[in-house]
Write an enzyme that holds these catalytic residues in place. Sequence first.
Site, mmCIF file in Angstrom:
data_model
loop_
_atom_site.group_PDB
_atom_site.id
_atom_site.type_symbol
_atom_site.label_atom_id
_atom_site.label_comp_id
_atom_site.label_asym_id
_atom_site.label_seq_id
_atom_site.Cartn_x
_atom_site.Cartn_y
_atom_site.Cartn_z
ATOM 1 N N HIS A 168 0.919 -1.266 -0.085
ATOM 2 C CA HIS A 168 -0.131 0.035 0.061
ATOM 3 C C HIS A 168 0.485 1.126 -0.294
ATOM 4 O O HIS A 168 2.499 1.369 0.284
ATOM 5 C CB HIS A 168 -0.740 0.062 1.209
ATOM 6 C CG HIS A 168 -2.224 0.893 1.529
ATOM 7 N ND1 HIS A 168 -1.369 2.313 1.695
ATOM 8 C CD2 HIS A 168 -3.481 0.874 1.149
ATOM 9 C CE1 HIS A 168 -2.977 3.136 1.536
ATOM 10 N NE2 HIS A 168 -3.310 2.254 1.996
ATOM 11 N N LYS A 210 -10.524 -1.298 10.995
ATOM 12 C CA LYS A 210 -10.055 -2.386 9.548
ATOM 13 C C LYS A 210 -10.708 -3.272 10.823
ATOM 14 O O LYS A 210 -10.733 -4.423 10.238
ATOM 15 C CB LYS A 210 -9.221 -2.196 9.106
ATOM 16 C CG LYS A 210 -8.747 -0.570 7.813
ATOM 17 C CD LYS A 210 -7.610 -1.412 6.972
ATOM 18 C CE LYS A 210 -7.009 0.347 6.738
ATOM 19 N NZ LYS A 210 -7.951 0.463 5.099
ATOM 20 N N GLN A 239 -4.101 -5.084 6.779
ATOM 21 C CA GLN A 239 -5.388 -5.908 5.847
ATOM 22 C C GLN A 239 -5.109 -7.571 7.221
ATOM 23 O O GLN A 239 -5.832 -8.549 7.589
ATOM 24 C CB GLN A 239 -4.633 -6.133 4.587
ATOM 25 C CG GLN A 239 -5.641 -4.737 3.864
ATOM 26 C CD GLN A 239 -6.707 -4.383 3.956
ATOM 27 O OE1 GLN A 239 -7.607 -5.137 4.429
ATOM 28 N NE2 GLN A 239 -6.617 -3.720 4.020
ATOM 29 N N ASP A 255 3.202 -4.521 8.008
ATOM 30 C CA ASP A 255 2.453 -3.877 7.835
ATOM 31 C C ASP A 255 0.649 -4.600 8.172
ATOM 32 O O ASP A 255 0.883 -5.333 7.112
ATOM 33 C CB ASP A 255 1.978 -2.957 6.322
ATOM 34 C CG ASP A 255 0.824 -2.310 6.033
ATOM 35 O OD1 ASP A 255 -0.001 -2.607 6.833
ATOM 36 O OD2 ASP A 255 -0.048 -1.793 4.833
HETATM 37 N N1 PLP Z 1 -1.931 -1.130 4.664
HETATM 38 C C1 PLP Z 1 -2.812 -1.557 4.338
HETATM 39 C C2 PLP Z 1 -2.283 -2.869 3.337
HETATM 40 C C3 PLP Z 1 -4.083 -1.340 3.764
HETATM 41 O O1 PLP Z 1 -4.698 -2.078 3.329
HETATM 42 C C4 PLP Z 1 -3.806 0.264 4.623
HETATM 43 C C5 PLP Z 1 -5.327 0.692 4.010
HETATM 44 O O2 PLP Z 1 -6.014 0.545 3.443
HETATM 45 C C6 PLP Z 1 -3.039 0.508 4.555
HETATM 46 C C7 PLP Z 1 -1.633 0.693 5.098
HETATM 47 C C8 PLP Z 1 -3.544 2.455 5.607
HETATM 48 O O3 PLP Z 1 -3.473 2.247 6.935
HETATM 49 P P1 PLP Z 1 -4.789 3.486 7.573
HETATM 50 O O4 PLP Z 1 -4.765 4.989 6.274
HETATM 51 O O5 PLP Z 1 -5.895 2.773 8.204
HETATM 52 O O6 PLP Z 1 -3.324 4.210 7.800
#
Ligand code: PLP
Length: 430
Positions: free
Chosen positions: A147, A250, A227, A224
């Site tokens: 991401h 999430k 998910q 990370d």
């Molecule tokens: N990493 C992954 C794999 C994600 O799916 C997301 C959000 O969709 C994030 C990081 C970022 O999360 P946040 O926007 O809650 O900081």
Amino acid sequence: MSVSGTSAAGEKRLSGAAPARRPAPAFDAARAREDFPILRQRVHGRPLVYLDNAATTQKPRAVIDAISRYYEEDNANVHRGVHLLSERATRRHDEARKRVARFIGAPDPREVIFVRGTTEAVNLVAQTFGRTRVGAGDEVLVTELEHHSNIVPWQMLCHEKGARLRVVPVTDAGDLDLDALEALLGPRTRLLAVTQVSNALGTVNPLPEIIARAKARGVPVLVDGAQGAPHLGFDAAASGADFYAFSGHKLYGPTGVGVLWGRREHLEAMPPWQGGGDMILSVTFEKTIYNALPHKFEAGTPDIAGAIGLAAAIDYVDGLGLEAIAAHERELLALAVDALEAEEGVRLVGTPRERAGVVSFLVGDVHPHDVGTVLDRHGVAVRAGHHCAQPLMQRLGLAATARASFGLYNTPEDVDALVRGIRAVREMFA
Ligand code: PLP
């Protein structure tokens, strides 16, 4: 366990012939669904089918009530008060931290730093650990599955330091190329940042193997878990990882709160990130002495209600059983994958060995935004776009996909509704 392509769950339910394979009776999604007030509504005159859980999950009554109760009964600022409400708020905030620590197997609650979400957690590590460890000519390793929030902070760091961002490629199926990973782990690699589960393809990365390979080269690993946490959970102590990041929203918790877990020795050695109240022991104009963990990284008034809401979400998920939820979601994904594979004109994007939560797809050459809009008119909420993973989309030669993502309250009927909506898309654009 792989859920892609092998299941017998793709019976032609929509034509009414064979009964669908149902999720294990251990988990009653229809019952759990009643815990989520928002799911009772209709959109565009149809029952809401919420398949955008990778973006954010809905909140159970238990979380909504925990937040309301906090504001109705305990609200005060933490740490600074001697009065009863402040003591209660502080205690509840501390308890939330301990709850998170238990959930992710952190050996010590002081290793749990409350942040705004995964994005902030990664930025914190980049700006502290990264800034002190990465120099000119060094390398930071990310993957093509990441991401943007696990790419851009490292890119910014590399730019500042004259370091090099290197990228582990994915195969056409959407799995990481582990041989390439091995080759990229070099003497200048200062950190590997890797996702537990891809938000765009649903790929579950083989973390034990990845972490073992990095550790064999002495390379620290940030995972990370945005998910991964909701579908797989995580065992910080056993994982061998150095940092783990996830977002409350999430995981059926509120927005605005998330977690960075880090190994104690790293967190102790890292300089603070933001300066302000709470992160200090004493301040003069000449010198500031910083507070102990976790406060060193939590400047200013924290999201107290958010942390309490997150703890309530974890209680809720644990009450249902993460294992049972995961088994249910695997069944649903198998149903969805089989149904979409069988559907004329539908192309799945990514066929990873193991998948969690997410299926990305295209409908003929209809633009994914149009797919999403038509599905919405049928009450089905999916996401369409690049999913904040533009480098991955480029690698796959796509601008965008439609993405259905599942949560604990989804049912086989939701998969049916998705397929019906896709048929409507096809008819409309035929
Ligand atoms: N990493 C992954 C794999 C994600 O799916 C997301 C959000 O969709 C994030 C990081 C970022 O999360 P946040 O926007 O809650 O900081």
